[in-house]
Design an enzyme around this catalytic site. Structure first.
Site, PDB file in Angstrom:
ATOM      1  N   HIS A  88       1.662  -4.979   2.948  1.00  0.00           N
ATOM      2  CA  HIS A  88       1.295  -3.635   2.490  1.00  0.00           C
ATOM      3  C   HIS A  88      -0.078  -3.254   3.022  1.00  0.00           C
ATOM      4  O   HIS A  88      -1.108  -3.737   2.549  1.00  0.00           O
ATOM      5  CB  HIS A  88       1.313  -3.568   0.964  1.00  0.00           C
ATOM      6  N   ASN A 105      -1.591  -1.450  -6.036  1.00  0.00           N
ATOM      7  CA  ASN A 105      -1.005  -0.300  -6.726  1.00  0.00           C
ATOM      8  C   ASN A 105      -0.947  -0.493  -8.238  1.00  0.00           C
ATOM      9  O   ASN A 105      -0.996   0.478  -8.996  1.00  0.00           O
ATOM     10  CB  ASN A 105       0.372   0.036  -6.162  1.00  0.00           C
ATOM     11  N   GLU A 140      -2.050  -6.468   1.909  1.00  0.00           N
ATOM     12  CA  GLU A 140      -1.441  -7.385   0.944  1.00  0.00           C
ATOM     13  C   GLU A 140      -0.275  -8.093   1.622  1.00  0.00           C
ATOM     14  O   GLU A 140       0.682  -7.452   2.058  1.00  0.00           O
ATOM     15  CB  GLU A 140      -0.960  -6.614  -0.281  1.00  0.00           C
ATOM     16  N   SER A 171       5.029  -0.097  -0.539  1.00  0.00           N
ATOM     17  CA  SER A 171       3.883  -0.162  -1.442  1.00  0.00           C
ATOM     18  C   SER A 171       4.278  -0.595  -2.847  1.00  0.00           C
ATOM     19  O   SER A 171       3.400  -0.846  -3.674  1.00  0.00           O
ATOM     20  CB  SER A 171       3.178   1.193  -1.504  1.00  0.00           C
TER      21      SER A 171
END
Length: 319
Positions: A144, A195, A156, A123
């Protein structure tokens, strides 16, 4: 390796993310090899997948026979060598430990076909840094998934500094085929897209709590019942356009100097951790948690997410 050449997929890690990712591919008809270094975690994986299906069945999004079909396509593997056997694509979903990931991928490369594609579900860790363990870095990229991976559609797809175009596009196409909504992350930046956005909000939220502006409960409410309620339907860039970019710019001019810009975690986080209040596993963090409360929250979360996402994705397809 082309997208259509992928028939069997290896998943390394059967825990929080791995078993759900295995469910995604197996539900889409792919054969899946699943491995975990911890025997108990591996042995529990199929039971966890079966439990995951309950909310899908309750909402009419899956049938009972779909469960067995999915489980039949998942093979539990007791070694990395067995995991890699026959796989055209291997995905890692283990602890966020750079050295461990490098070690695992060095082994995976030894056991895999020369043209197999590899990816990491990290992540935040640099895709390019993980790839340093490999001789052929062009076959490696990031993928991700979001927790829970069998519910949330976004993946992602992250290009490392040496990721080849063919591998990148093959995995992007694969994610589309299994019903995900992949996004291209064209630069390997810390935290990728999601994130960076999520933790920017968390930094502000924790700061507001730490400085006594509002309670944790009220901060969560303003997200859940305010701007967060529209986020499944419209993103921040669309919202800026709807509000008007002049208004957006003017608010930024006034507000940005007041926003939290700390480069270290907030004192309240350090205080809670020092007191052993580390979250649900400890039974308390910002909130008090019991096993019953945790189960209820997860069930409600997944039910609401699936209902919303079913309507959004169904609407897009109908449109």
């Amino acid at each position: 390796m082309e997208f259509n050449d992928i028939r069997r997929i290896g998943i390394i890690g059967a825990g929080l993310m791995g078993h759900g990712i295995a469910q995604v591919f197996a539900s889409a008809g792919y054969d899946v090899n699943l491995y975990d270094a911890d025997k108990a975690t591996l042995d529990a994986a199929k039971g966890r997948i079966e439990t995951n299906f309950k909310v899908f069945i309750a909402l009419g999004l899956a049938r009972q026979e779909d469960v067995q079909g999915c489980l039949d396509r998942v093979t539990l593997c007791r070694s990395l060598e067995t995991l890699c056997s026959g796989c055209q694509y291997v995905l890692e979903a283990i602890l966020e430990d750079l050295d461990l990931k490098r070690k695992v991928f060095a082994e995976v490369e030894r056991f895999s076909a020369p043209d197999a594609i590899f990816s990491s579900n990290t992540s935040a860790i640099s895709i390019s840094e993980i790839a340093e363990a490999l001789k052929n870095r062009g076959r490696f990229l990031g993928t991700h998934f979001w927790n829970p991976p069998h519910v949330l559609p976004c993946v992602e797809v992250i290009r490392g500094s040496e990721t080849g175009e063919r591998a990148f596009e093959a995995v992007f196409a694969l994610m589309e085929k299994v019903g995900k909504v992949p996004v291209r992350v064209l630069k390997d930046v810390p935290g990728f897209l999601g994130n960076r956005l999520q933790h920017a909000m968390w930094r502000e939220a924790v700061s507001l709590c730490d400085t006594g502006v509002a309670s944790a409960e009220d901060i969560d409410k303003v997200v859940k019942y305010g701007f967060g309620a529209r986020m499944p339907f419209i993103g921040p860039m669309e919202t800026a356009d709807l509000a008007g970019l002049v208004l957006t710019r003017d608010i930024h001019k006034y507000l940005f100097p007041y926003l939290e810009s700390a480069v270290k975690p907030a004192p309240i986080l350090e205080k809670l951790i020092s007191e052993g209040a580390t979250g649900v596993k400890a039974g308390r963090g910002f909130y008090e948690w019991t096993p019953e409360k945790l189960q209820k929250v997860i069930q409600q979360r997944d039910t609401v997410l699936l209902r919303i996402l079913h309507e959004i994705i169904g609407g897009v397809k109908r449109g």
